[in-house]
Design a protein around this motif. Structure first.
Motif, PDB file in Angstrom:
ATOM      1  N   GLN A  13      29.775  38.963  42.193  1.00 54.72           N
ATOM      2  CA  GLN A  13      30.618  40.080  42.144  1.00 54.72           C
ATOM      3  C   GLN A  13      32.204  39.523  42.211  1.00 54.72           C
ATOM      4  N   GLN A  14      32.399  38.465  42.688  1.00 56.11           N
ATOM      5  CA  GLN A  14      33.615  38.185  43.067  1.00 56.11           C
ATOM      6  C   GLN A  14      34.581  37.769  41.876  1.00 56.11           C
ATOM      7  N   THR A  15      35.950  38.016  42.144  1.00 59.27           N
ATOM      8  CA  THR A  15      36.681  38.200  41.012  1.00 59.27           C
ATOM      9  C   THR A  15      37.667  36.460  41.075  1.00 59.27           C
ATOM     10  N   THR A  16      37.653  35.957  42.087  1.00 61.70           N
ATOM     11  CA  THR A  16      38.368  34.743  42.222  1.00 61.70           C
ATOM     12  C   THR A  16      37.690  33.699  43.030  1.00 61.70           C
ATOM     13  N   PRO A  49      40.727  33.163  38.368  1.00 63.18           N
ATOM     14  CA  PRO A  49      39.727  34.058  38.160  1.00 63.18           C
ATOM     15  C   PRO A  49      38.450  33.774  37.704  1.00 63.18           C
ATOM     16  N   LYS A  51      35.059  34.007  35.491  1.00 66.26           N
ATOM     17  CA  LYS A  51      34.600  34.703  34.498  1.00 66.26           C
ATOM     18  C   LYS A  51      33.093  34.488  34.134  1.00 66.26           C
TER      19      LYS A  51
END
Length: 66
Positions: A13-16, A49, A51
């Protein structure tokens, strides 16, 4: 999203990259990170980020020997 982490597909769920390290209780100074075949500088962890489909390898420093 799904990423390949150390050879295994995982849902994250993390974005970085830094968020992922923190979520796994990994000290950023104790690991090198390969992101899509590029070794990241530690300063890039917070700005890189994640992806869907990314490939990451966490490479840990080991001490010892003699």
């Amino acid at each position: 999203m799904k990423v390949k982490l150390n050879g295994k597909i995982e849902e994250v769920q993390q974005t970085t990259v830094l968020d992922l390290l923190k979520a796994r209780n990994i000290e950023p100074q104790m690991v090198s990170v390969e992101h899509n075949l590029k070794i990241l500088e530690k300063e890039e962890f917070a700005t890189t980020p994640l992806k869907d489909g990314d490939a990451l390898e966490f490479l840990y420093y080991m001490g010892g020997g003699g």
